[in-house]
Design an enzyme around this catalytic site. Structure first.
Site, PDB file in Angstrom:
ATOM      1  N   PHE B 124      12.087   6.569  19.769  1.00 53.77           N
ATOM      2  CA  PHE B 124      11.043   5.817  20.259  1.00 53.77           C
ATOM      3  C   PHE B 124      11.352   5.522  21.197  1.00 53.77           C
ATOM      4  CE2 PHE B 124       8.446   2.262  18.186  1.00 53.77           C
ATOM      5  CZ  PHE B 124       7.801   2.913  17.369  1.00 53.77           C
ATOM      6  N   GLN B 248       6.042 -10.049  24.294  1.00 52.42           N
ATOM      7  CA  GLN B 248       5.475  -8.506  24.320  1.00 52.42           C
ATOM      8  C   GLN B 248       3.827  -8.468  24.157  1.00 52.42           C
ATOM      9  OE1 GLN B 248       6.998  -5.447  21.618  1.00 52.42           O
ATOM     10  NE2 GLN B 248       8.089  -5.384  23.804  1.00 52.42           N
ATOM     11  N   HIS B 250       1.444  -4.856  23.468  1.00 52.92           N
ATOM     12  CA  HIS B 250       1.603  -4.216  23.805  1.00 52.92           C
ATOM     13  C   HIS B 250      -0.406  -3.333  24.561  1.00 52.92           C
ATOM     14  CE1 HIS B 250       1.355  -0.522  21.822  1.00 52.92           C
ATOM     15  NE2 HIS B 250       2.259   0.032  21.736  1.00 52.92           N
ATOM     16  N   LEU B 260      -2.808  -2.083  16.426  1.00 52.48           N
ATOM     17  CA  LEU B 260      -1.834  -1.102  17.829  1.00 52.48           C
ATOM     18  C   LEU B 260      -2.306   0.234  17.466  1.00 52.48           C
ATOM     19  CD1 LEU B 260       1.543  -2.266  17.603  1.00 52.48           C
ATOM     20  CD2 LEU B 260       0.028  -2.738  19.055  1.00 52.48           C
ATOM     21  N   GLU B 263       0.984   4.561  21.331  1.00 51.22           N
ATOM     22  CA  GLU B 263       1.341   5.398  22.580  1.00 51.22           C
ATOM     23  C   GLU B 263       1.405   6.612  21.886  1.00 51.22           C
ATOM     24  OE1 GLU B 263       4.607   2.607  24.878  1.00 51.22           O
ATOM     25  OE2 GLU B 263       5.554   4.928  24.627  1.00 51.22           O
ATOM     26  N   ARG B 294       4.861   0.514  29.348  1.00 48.64           N
ATOM     27  CA  ARG B 294       4.105  -0.151  28.968  1.00 48.64           C
ATOM     28  C   ARG B 294       4.051  -1.377  29.497  1.00 48.64           C
ATOM     29  NH1 ARG B 294       6.572  -1.360  22.683  1.00 48.64           N
ATOM     30  NH2 ARG B 294       5.672   0.673  21.565  1.00 48.64           N
ATOM     31  N   HIS B 361       1.795  -9.110  20.847  1.00 51.78           N
ATOM     32  CA  HIS B 361       2.827  -8.185  19.839  1.00 51.78           C
ATOM     33  C   HIS B 361       3.564  -9.550  18.986  1.00 51.78           C
ATOM     34  CE1 HIS B 361       3.062  -5.093  17.297  1.00 51.78           C
ATOM     35  NE2 HIS B 361       4.321  -4.704  18.112  1.00 51.78           N
ATOM     36  N   ARG B 402      11.281  -6.593  23.945  1.00 51.62           N
ATOM     37  CA  ARG B 402      12.210  -5.851  23.042  1.00 51.62           C
ATOM     38  C   ARG B 402      11.973  -4.765  22.732  1.00 51.62           C
ATOM     39  NH1 ARG B 402      10.240  -4.472  18.244  1.00 51.62           N
ATOM     40  NH2 ARG B 402       8.160  -5.731  18.125  1.00 51.62           N
TER      41      ARG B 402
END
Lengths: 253, 594
Positions: B124, B248, B250, B260, B263, B294, B361, B402
């Site tokens: 991740f 945050q 995304h 979402l 990626e 990102r 997000h 995060r």
């Protein structure tokens, strides 16, 4: 074709998202008003991308704030907004309006077989009572040693994968003709919940759950109509899961 | 039916009162329930909570598939948070992650397995071996529905322990009383959706686990119900909120919906294009293009829209183009996200580009707590008996940004800590006095909303708020944009005093609840914007075009925002900003490069 070779641009949609007027006919009921349950028609301007939930929000926010329904995640994972749309149980947030026949009115009503509280809200307690009664939690006979995870093979894990997808939306249970006429029947969702543990290799209480489901209101009430499988917004093979529980009762787990 | 009679008020007494039934609240309940009389109050049914929407995984250095260590995880978390992370807290998070995952497995969570039957792990973003050397497989997962399985497993274990839930009860206020010069919680006050009755929950210890507030934005991955009520209650009662400016985004949410798209779509060769079909990332990051980090991708997308090159009727999104990929590749590698595109936008990714835009997000900031989940009343002192955990809290383990898979971890580690510490506190505490007028504030709030007829539309004010937040306080921020947002919010607050509702009933009155939720959204949006104005630097998720670099000399500190004079016409009098030091242990701040 590699990225470097991908030089031609795709046809990017450039205009407006098409809009049209849909007729949404909602089953209204508010015991505080003293009125009987009735149908109410709303004309709603919707985009081609809108879902039934968007149409309900449009009504609530622009026409009638008293229209009452549950919703939360709005993308099919929380299970709040199961309802009957044109006679079929679906999640309002997963039902695109353009996929329905918009030349005709779209009928939206509460789930069948649970007491209606107000408009599209039903009393979920009987549904969750049935779920809780099958002991839907892991009951292992022993504690794993050395503070690590229990081992489980990939095949053992796959055995109950389908029934772990359940979001407890009640679409299956309230599509079941047996449940409609007999509210004591556990219903498909509770059996799915039991299946998820009966076939989990780490669990040792399968017999207890099978005893519970061998009850006269248990799995034998199922008449294999497949309504539940058709209704499941998560694509769970509900009828198959029920059949596997029946088989386990006959032949053992 | 517009009776003005005072609604019934019921009084309940519990040792531990938990507000919120998502991952953190139920993890706390599993600790507290067997040891103390515990109530969990939730505005939803527990299984509806937004923990269930999380997909990817939960980080823990189990080292089941390759070498890993909690120390590497600690470092990644601190660096990922652009050094605004409290380093002692990050160490706790990474160390206790291992037990947190094992706890869940032992409770029944069906993790995916390795060929030898252990919990499987995958890669991740931002999680690395040996301090950034290479990606490491640290995320424990259950297919692409890890959050769903965590929520289900925790609920199932709450059933096992016979936890007492109060479902569809909206906590709208907390009563603090003065005990020897220290303010402490004596009760929370809730509105019961089914009946309209008011309930006062007296407790010895209270845990807030109420989740985030992404609904201050228009484009968000958050649920409709994530309106920040719990965080707002804390703020309205004069307690500070920490680092609220850090939110945050995304990069690739489905346009207009915010759902979402992973990626992985770009990893497999997907290309971002503007309305002209141009591959715009070539202009921003010529070498990495669409696979830049990102925050850079999200900012680039926002800039395309801002400069008029967005697509759609409102020119408010760009496109994720997969049409040059073979359908077989899409089916094999990207089945779920392409299914989302088909279901929700009616777009066929084989042949059509998918509308996407950065989606709000996750709130890195929130209710400040110690590492024991105790809520702070200022930069040093705690509120005895009050705890918070999960997205609503700010420990701070996430700092300015995060890492993916650290939030499912956060709710388990700090939810458990909150539960245990609340029980310990309750064992030696008594109920505090309940003021006679404890319920009056909520009764007045509910009655005002139920009978409101000022003419202004709740939905219209909310949409204007969300629109201005998307436009002015999203991935790009400046003094001007934030000031504009603050001006809009000020005018919306004024209009909010003149709203109308339509439903005059008491049963299941979601109309009045939306009105009340809007009040919390307005408060939190204002705190976010005001805190962002004060942070004249760029760090993690907070990018100021007028201050484009990180400024450790002045801003290696947590923002602490306090409500000041709620009724003042000037926002600077409504909010007071303080600062709290960042805890640095082993990792001196460095430039953040990957």
């Amino acid at each position: 074709m590699s990225i470097a070779e991908a030089t031609s641009s795709p046809q990017v949609p450039s205009g407006e998202v098409p809009t049209f007027t849909a007729t949404i006919v909602v089953r209204r009921y508010d015991p505080e008003s003293g009125e009987e349950a009735h149908w109410q028609e709303f004309a709603v301007t919707v985009h081609a991308t809108d879902r039934i939930l968007d149409a309900l929000h449009s009504i609530k926010w622009e026409q009638d704030g008293s229209l009452t329904f549950r919703r939360s995640c709005a993308h099919g994972v929380c299970g709040s907004d199961a309802m009957r749309i044109n006679g079929r149980n679906r999640l309002a947030c997963k039902t695109l309006i353009k996929d329905l026949d918009i030349d005709k009115p779209i009928y939206v009503e509460p789930l069948k077989g649970l007491p209606v509280e107000k408009d599209l809200i039903v009393d979920m307690e009987p549904f969750f009572d049935a779920y809780r009664s099958v002991q839907p939690f892991l009951q292992p006979a022993s504690v794993p040693e050395n503070g690590r995870e229990r081992n489980q093979s990939v095949v053992q894990r796959a055995r109950f994968d389908d029934t772990t997808k359940c979001i407890l939306c009640a679409a299956c249970t309230t599509s079941c003709p047996v449940f409609w006429t007999d509210g004591q029947y556990f219903g498909p969702a509770a059996i799915v919940g039991a299946h998820r543990f009966i076939f989990d290799s780490r669990d040792d209480a399968g017999d207890v759950r099978l005893d519970i489901l061998n009850d006269k209101e248990g799995v034998w009430r199922c008449r294999t109509t497949f309504n539940c499988t058709e209704a499941c917004p998560r694509g769970i093979e509900v009828t198959k899961a029920i059949a596997e529980v029946k088989q386990a009762l006959v032949r053992g787990i | 039916m517009s009776s003005t009679a005072r609604p019934p008020v019921q009084i309940h007494e519990f040792d531990v009162v938990i507000v919120g039934a998502g991952g953190a609240g139920m993890r706390a309940a599993i600790e507290a329930g067997p040891k103390a009389k515990t109530a969990v109050i939730s505005k939803l049914y527990p299984t509806r909570s937004h923990t269930g929407a999380a997909q990817g995984g939960m980080a823990a250095a189990l080292a089941n598939v390759e070498e890993d260590s909690w120390e590497w995880h600690t470092f990644d978390t601190i660096k990922g948070g652009d050094y605004l992370v409290d380093q002692d807290a990050a160490e706790i998070l990474a160390k206790e992650a291992i037990d947190a995952v094992i706890d869940l497995e032992n409770m029944g969570l069906p993790f995916n397995r390795t060929p030898d039957g252990k919990i499987d792990q995958r890669r991740f973003g931002g999680h690395t071996r040996d301090h950034g050397q290479a990606p490491v497989r640290r995320a424990c997962y259950a297919a692409d529905r890890t959050g769903h399985m965590i929520l289900q497993t925790l609920y199932q274990n709450c059933i096992k322990h016979g936890i007492e839930f109060f479902n569809e009860y909206y906590v709208l206020d907390m009563i603090l009383v003065d005990v020897d010069g220290v303010r402490r919680p004596s009760a929370v006050v809730a509105y019961e959706l089914a009946t309209g009755d008011i309930h006062v929950f007296r407790g010895k210890a209270f845990i807030f686990a109420t989740g985030g507030y992404g609904k201050i934005y228009k484009t968000t991955s958050n649920a409709h119900t994530l309106t920040g009520d719990g965080v707002g209650i804390i703020y309205r009662r004069g307690l500070p909120l920490e680092d609220v400016e850090f939110f945050q985004f995304h990069p690739t949410g489905l346009a207009g919906l915010g759902i979402l798209l992973s990626e992985a779509a770009r990893g497999e060769g997907g290309i971002l294009r503007n309305a002209d079909g141009e591959r715009f990332m070539e202009r921003y990051t010529p070498s990495l293009k669409d696979l830049a980090p990102r925050d850079i991708v999200a900012r680039s997308m926002a800039n395309e829209v801002r400069e008029g090159r967005g697509g759609g009727p409102h020119k408010d999104y760009v496109y994720l183009d997969l049409t040059h990929l073979e359908p077989a590749v899409i089916d094999a590698k990207l089945p779920d996200i392409t299914e989302f595109a088909r279901t929700y936008l009616g777009v066929e990714p084989y042949t059509e580009p998918v509308p996407v835009f950065p989606t709000a997000h996750y709130a890195m900031g929130g209710i400040p707590t110690t590492n024991d989940a105790e809520v702070l009343s200022n930069s040093t002192d705690i509120v005895p008996g009050l705890y918070a955990a999960g997205e609503c809290a700010c420990v701070s383990v996430h700092g300015a940004n995060r890492l993916g898979t650290n939030s499912l971890l956060d709710i388990n580690v700090f939810g458990k800590r909150a539960g245990n510490n609340a029980v310990e506190f309750a064992r030696s505490a008594d109920f505090l006095p309940l003021p006679d007028d404890a319920a009056d504030g909520v009764i007045a709030m509910v009655e005002a909303a139920r009978t409101a007829d000022g003419g202004e539309s709740v939905a219209a004010i909310r949409l204007e708020l969300q629109t201005t937040m998307d436009r002015n306080a999203q991935v790009y921020r400046t003094e001007d944009s934030l000031s504009e947002a603050l001006g809009v919010i000020t005018s919306l607050r004024e209009r909010y005093t003149r709203i109308s509702t339509h439903d005059r009933g008491r049963r299941y009155n979601t109309d009045l609840l939306e009105a009340i939720e809007l009040g919390f959204l307005l408060d939190l949006a204002e705190v976010l914007v005001y805190s962002a104005l004060g942070r004249k630097e760029s760090r993690g998720g907070h990018f100021r075009e007028d201050y484009p670099t990180r400024d450790d000399e002045h801003f290696l500190v947590h923002t602490m925002a306090y409500r000041n004079d709620a009724d003042s016409e000037s926002e600077s009098e409504r909010i007071r900003i303080g600062w709290k030091p960042v805890v640095i242990t082993n990792y001196p701040p460095m430039e953040r490069k990957y």
